[in-house]
Design a protein around this motif. Structure first.
Motif, mmCIF file in Angstrom:
data_model
loop_
_atom_site.group_PDB
_atom_site.id
_atom_site.type_symbol
_atom_site.label_atom_id
_atom_site.label_comp_id
_atom_site.label_asym_id
_atom_site.label_seq_id
_atom_site.Cartn_x
_atom_site.Cartn_y
_atom_site.Cartn_z
ATOM 1 N N VAL A 1 0.856 -1.195 0.000
ATOM 2 C CA VAL A 1 0.000 0.000 0.000
ATOM 3 C C VAL A 1 0.893 1.247 0.000
ATOM 4 C CG1 VAL A 1 -1.750 1.287 1.272
ATOM 5 C CG2 VAL A 1 -1.793 -1.226 1.288
ATOM 6 N N PRO A 2 0.712 2.159 -0.968
ATOM 7 C CA PRO A 2 1.496 3.391 -0.962
ATOM 8 C C PRO A 2 1.030 4.319 0.153
ATOM 9 C CG PRO A 2 -0.043 3.398 -2.798
ATOM 10 C CD PRO A 2 -0.174 2.071 -2.116
ATOM 11 N N ALA A 3 1.979 4.826 0.918
ATOM 12 C CA ALA A 3 1.661 5.734 2.020
ATOM 13 C C ALA A 3 2.788 6.739 2.174
ATOM 14 C CB ALA A 3 1.484 4.952 3.317
ATOM 15 N N GLY A 4 2.439 7.906 2.687
ATOM 16 C CA GLY A 4 3.444 8.894 3.053
ATOM 17 C C GLY A 4 3.821 8.644 4.504
ATOM 18 N N ILE A 5 5.107 8.496 4.777
ATOM 19 C CA ILE A 5 5.585 8.220 6.128
ATOM 20 C C ILE A 5 6.488 9.359 6.580
ATOM 21 C CG2 ILE A 5 6.814 6.586 7.616
ATOM 22 C CD1 ILE A 5 4.374 5.336 6.273
ATOM 23 N N CYS A 6 6.179 9.925 7.759
ATOM 24 C CA CYS A 6 7.030 10.978 8.311
ATOM 25 C C CYS A 6 8.373 10.374 8.699
ATOM 26 C CB CYS A 6 6.359 11.623 9.527
ATOM 27 S SG CYS A 6 7.441 12.830 10.346
ATOM 28 N N GLN A 7 9.440 10.996 8.269
ATOM 29 C CA GLN A 7 10.790 10.497 8.540
ATOM 30 C C GLN A 7 11.218 10.733 9.987
ATOM 31 O OE1 GLN A 7 12.685 8.810 5.832
ATOM 32 N NE2 GLN A 7 10.475 8.779 5.566
ATOM 33 N N GLU A 8 10.508 11.595 10.708
ATOM 34 C CA GLU A 8 10.857 11.895 12.100
ATOM 35 C C GLU A 8 10.043 11.076 13.096
ATOM 36 O OE1 GLU A 8 13.415 13.881 12.960
ATOM 37 O OE2 GLU A 8 13.788 14.148 10.819
ATOM 38 N N CYS A 9 8.707 11.132 12.989
ATOM 39 C CA CYS A 9 7.860 10.489 14.009
ATOM 40 C C CYS A 9 7.137 9.240 13.525
ATOM 41 C CB CYS A 9 6.845 11.491 14.568
ATOM 42 S SG CYS A 9 5.551 11.975 13.400
ATOM 43 N N GLY A 10 7.161 8.959 12.208
ATOM 44 C CA GLY A 10 6.556 7.741 11.683
ATOM 45 C C GLY A 10 5.067 7.817 11.383
ATOM 46 N N THR A 11 4.462 8.991 11.508
ATOM 47 C CA THR A 11 3.037 9.137 11.195
ATOM 48 C C THR A 11 2.793 8.743 9.744
ATOM 49 O OG1 THR A 11 2.757 10.894 12.824
ATOM 50 C CG2 THR A 11 1.121 10.786 11.066
ATOM 51 N N LYS A 12 1.699 8.008 9.520
ATOM 52 C CA LYS A 12 1.355 7.535 8.173
ATOM 53 C C LYS A 12 0.255 8.406 7.581
ATOM 54 C CE LYS A 12 2.504 2.884 9.482
ATOM 55 N NZ LYS A 12 2.008 1.898 10.375
ATOM 56 N N TYR A 13 0.415 8.727 6.307
ATOM 57 C CA TYR A 13 -0.576 9.490 5.558
ATOM 58 C C TYR A 13 -0.945 8.707 4.307
ATOM 59 C CZ TYR A 13 0.911 13.425 8.442
ATOM 60 O OH TYR A 13 1.204 14.243 9.508
ATOM 61 N N TYR A 14 -2.235 8.768 3.943
ATOM 62 C CA TYR A 14 -2.719 8.069 2.755
ATOM 63 C C TYR A 14 -3.446 9.061 1.853
ATOM 64 C CZ TYR A 14 -2.086 4.089 5.882
ATOM 65 O OH TYR A 14 -1.562 3.178 6.752
ATOM 66 N N ALA A 15 -3.231 8.947 0.550
ATOM 67 C CA ALA A 15 -3.976 9.749 -0.413
ATOM 68 C C ALA A 15 -5.420 9.241 -0.448
ATOM 69 C CB ALA A 15 -3.336 9.641 -1.792
ATOM 70 N N ALA A 16 -6.359 10.114 -0.773
ATOM 71 C CA ALA A 16 -7.775 9.755 -0.785
ATOM 72 C C ALA A 16 -8.064 8.570 -1.708
ATOM 73 C CB ALA A 16 -8.619 10.962 -1.190
ATOM 74 N N ASN A 17 -7.461 8.552 -2.886
ATOM 75 C CA ASN A 17 -7.714 7.445 -3.815
ATOM 76 C C ASN A 17 -7.169 6.122 -3.275
ATOM 77 O OD1 ASN A 17 -5.038 8.303 -4.254
ATOM 78 N ND2 ASN A 17 -5.067 7.595 -6.379
ATOM 79 N N VAL A 18 -6.086 6.179 -2.519
ATOM 80 C CA VAL A 18 -5.523 4.968 -1.912
ATOM 81 C C VAL A 18 -6.477 4.441 -0.844
ATOM 82 C CG1 VAL A 18 -3.628 4.061 -0.495
ATOM 83 C CG2 VAL A 18 -3.135 5.558 -2.438
ATOM 84 N N LEU A 19 -7.026 5.320 -0.021
ATOM 85 C CA LEU A 19 -7.986 4.891 1.004
ATOM 86 C C LEU A 19 -9.227 4.267 0.377
ATOM 87 C CD1 LEU A 19 -7.805 7.758 3.621
ATOM 88 C CD2 LEU A 19 -6.994 5.413 3.862
ATOM 89 N N LYS A 20 -9.683 4.830 -0.734
ATOM 90 C CA LYS A 20 -10.850 4.284 -1.425
ATOM 91 C C LYS A 20 -10.563 2.870 -1.932
ATOM 92 C CE LYS A 20 -14.161 5.374 -5.047
ATOM 93 N NZ LYS A 20 -14.571 6.341 -6.063
ATOM 94 N N LEU A 21 -9.415 2.686 -2.570
ATOM 95 C CA LEU A 21 -9.038 1.357 -3.066
ATOM 96 C C LEU A 21 -8.803 0.380 -1.923
ATOM 97 C CD1 LEU A 21 -6.622 2.309 -5.978
ATOM 98 C CD2 LEU A 21 -8.811 1.124 -6.179
ATOM 99 N N LEU A 22 -8.207 0.841 -0.844
ATOM 100 C CA LEU A 22 -7.951 0.002 0.322
ATOM 101 C C LEU A 22 -9.265 -0.512 0.903
ATOM 102 C CD1 LEU A 22 -5.842 -1.114 2.304
ATOM 103 C CD2 LEU A 22 -6.042 1.028 3.565
ATOM 104 N N THR A 23 -10.233 0.381 1.051
ATOM 105 C CA THR A 23 -11.548 -0.001 1.558
ATOM 106 C C THR A 23 -12.203 -1.035 0.647
ATOM 107 O OG1 THR A 23 -11.818 2.157 2.583
ATOM 108 C CG2 THR A 23 -13.822 0.879 2.214
ATOM 109 N N GLN A 24 -12.097 -0.832 -0.656
ATOM 110 C CA GLN A 24 -12.689 -1.772 -1.615
ATOM 111 C C GLN A 24 -12.014 -3.145 -1.538
ATOM 112 O OE1 GLN A 24 -15.434 -1.165 -3.373
ATOM 113 N NE2 GLN A 24 -15.372 -3.311 -3.917
#
Length: 79
Positions: free
Chosen positions: A37-60
């Motif tokens: 799954v493509p995600a944006g990961i903060c290099q300092e604290c590790g927080t994960k971010y997902y693009a809206a289209n990725v979340l939609k596909l993930l849910t599906q």
């Protein structure tokens, strides 16, 4: 081009880099693992971010578990 280029973490202002990760979700009485799954990961604290289209596909993908490539049995222990 990296979707997360020039984006910073909303918590610590660290740089966000795109990575491919595994996402674990509890569904009913079990778990589903979605790999790559493509995600944006903060290099300092590790927080994960997902693009809206990725979340939609993930849910599906999670809803359509019949298309799973592999199923594994997981032992459950009680403390």
């Amino acid at each position: 081009m990296d979707f997360w280029n020039k984006e910073t973490c909303e918590y610590c202002a660290g740089k966000i880099r795109e990575r491919r990760i595994e996402v674990y979700r509890r569904v009913n009485n079990g778990y589903v693992v979605v790999r790559n799954v493509p995600a944006g990961i903060c290099q300092e604290c590790g927080t994960k971010y997902y693009a809206a289209n990725v979340l939609k596909l993930l849910t599906q993908r999670i809803k359509d578990r019949k298309a799973a490539q592999k199923k594994v049995e997981v032992p459950i222990l009680t403390f």
